[in-house]
Design a protein around this motif. Structure first.
Motif, PDB file in Angstrom:
ATOM      1  N   VAL A 138       0.863  -1.174   0.000  1.00 51.25           N
ATOM      2  CA  VAL A 138       0.000   0.000   0.000  1.00 51.25           C
ATOM      3  C   VAL A 138       0.902   1.226   0.000  1.00 51.25           C
ATOM      4  N   LEU A 139       0.594   2.182  -0.858  1.00 47.20           N
ATOM      5  CA  LEU A 139       1.334   3.443  -0.883  1.00 47.20           C
ATOM      6  C   LEU A 139       0.617   4.461  -0.010  1.00 47.20           C
ATOM      7  N   THR A 140       1.356   5.086   0.875  1.00 47.84           N
ATOM      8  CA  THR A 140       0.817   6.138   1.734  1.00 47.84           C
ATOM      9  C   THR A 140       1.678   7.378   1.558  1.00 47.84           C
ATOM     10  N   GLY A 141       1.368   8.417   2.276  1.00 47.19           N
ATOM     11  CA  GLY A 141       2.157   9.640   2.201  1.00 47.19           C
ATOM     12  C   GLY A 141       1.565  10.626   1.217  1.00 47.19           C
ATOM     13  N   ARG A 142       2.443  11.411   0.606  1.00 46.21           N
ATOM     14  CA  ARG A 142       2.023  12.416  -0.376  1.00 46.21           C
ATOM     15  C   ARG A 142       2.320  11.919  -1.775  1.00 46.21           C
ATOM     16  N   ARG A 143       1.662  12.506  -2.747  1.00 46.31           N
ATOM     17  CA  ARG A 143       1.876  12.035  -4.105  1.00 46.31           C
ATOM     18  C   ARG A 143       3.231  12.433  -4.652  1.00 46.31           C
ATOM     19  N   SER A 144       3.854  13.436  -4.061  1.00 48.02           N
ATOM     20  CA  SER A 144       5.201  13.803  -4.481  1.00 48.02           C
ATOM     21  C   SER A 144       6.265  13.050  -3.693  1.00 48.02           C
ATOM     22  N   ALA A 145       5.890  12.468  -2.568  1.00 47.99           N
ATOM     23  CA  ALA A 145       6.829  11.708  -1.743  1.00 47.99           C
ATOM     24  C   ALA A 145       6.094  10.516  -1.118  1.00 47.99           C
ATOM     25  N   PRO A 146       5.817   9.490  -1.929  1.00 54.26           N
ATOM     26  CA  PRO A 146       5.082   8.336  -1.387  1.00 54.26           C
ATOM     27  C   PRO A 146       5.954   7.473  -0.481  1.00 54.26           C
ATOM     28  N   ARG A 147       5.281   6.691   0.335  1.00 53.83           N
ATOM     29  CA  ARG A 147       5.928   5.716   1.213  1.00 53.83           C
ATOM     30  C   ARG A 147       5.224   4.384   0.983  1.00 53.83           C
ATOM     31  N   ALA A 148       5.986   3.314   1.001  1.00 50.98           N
ATOM     32  CA  ALA A 148       5.411   1.984   0.770  1.00 50.98           C
ATOM     33  C   ALA A 148       5.285   1.246   2.092  1.00 50.98           C
ATOM     34  N   ARG A 149       4.161   0.562   2.261  1.00 53.97           N
ATOM     35  CA  ARG A 149       3.967  -0.341   3.407  1.00 53.97           C
ATOM     36  C   ARG A 149       3.701  -1.714   2.831  1.00 53.97           C
TER      37      ARG A 149
END
Length: 192
Positions: free
Chosen positions: A129-140
């Motif tokens: 799942v990608l979280t965070g912002r669309r310019s700086a995503p984070r993966a879980r």
């Protein structure tokens, strides 16, 4: 933002409880109240019968009380729903070098990461799942490892292969990831 709202709400709630309940508890335990305090001692009540019934006959009183309580209930429900809602990145901004940029669907990048993770030796199933912002995503990521897998090796391969490939193909400066490993359930092997 949710962490900030949580801290502010809990801080204000704690402050109200401390300022309202602390002095009442102190007087109830026998401390001498100051001269300006609303009640005098252990046997005194916070609100007298006259104070409690002062606004009862006014026409505006009950609608205001009901409206204030409704607003409090709606705010509490919003806060409760916000605790369980996970923000997924719906699109990732990709720098194409021409100044325009492009948008990559978040689900597409998630499926690429899942495919790359499941291609790693020892990984049976994966979920990303990608979280965070669309310019700086984070993966879980949640990786279910097969019984013969080496966890350290599977984690390294996921980071070096799948995660690095997704980061480079999307043109991201970094793609931080939180990875949770779980062993797959399997039956006992018989030795004869």
């Amino acid at each position: 933002m949710l962490r900030t709202v949580n801290r502010i709400v809990l801080g204000l709630l704690g402050l109200v409880l401390l300022l309202g309940g602390g002095p009442v508890l102190a007087v109830g335990l026998g401390a001498k109240p100051p001269s300006w305090w609303v009640y005098d001692g252990r046997k005194d009540v916070l609100l007298s019968v006259a104070d409690r019934q002062r606004w009862r006959d006014e026409g505006w009183w009950w609608p205001v009380v009901i409206a204030a309580l409704a607003v409090l209930v709606l705010l509490a429900l919003w806060w409760l729903v916000a605790q369980f809602r996970r923000r997924r990145v719906t699109e990732v901004l990709v720098d194409t070098g021409d100044g325009e940029g492009a948008r990559l669907r978040g689900r597409a990048l998630e499926s690429v990461l899942v495919g790359g993770a499941e291609a790693v030796d020892g990984v049976e199933r994966a979920g990303v799942v990608l979280t965070g912002r669309r310019s700086a995503p984070r993966a879980r990521a949640k990786l279910t490892l097969s019984p013969h897998a080496v966890p350290g090796e599977a984690l390294y391969r996921f980071g070096a292969d799948a995660l690095a490939q997704a980061k480079n193909s999307a043109g991201l400066a970094s793609l931080p990831a939180e990875v949770r490993l779980r062993a797959a359930k399997h039956g006992a092997e018989r030795v004869s």
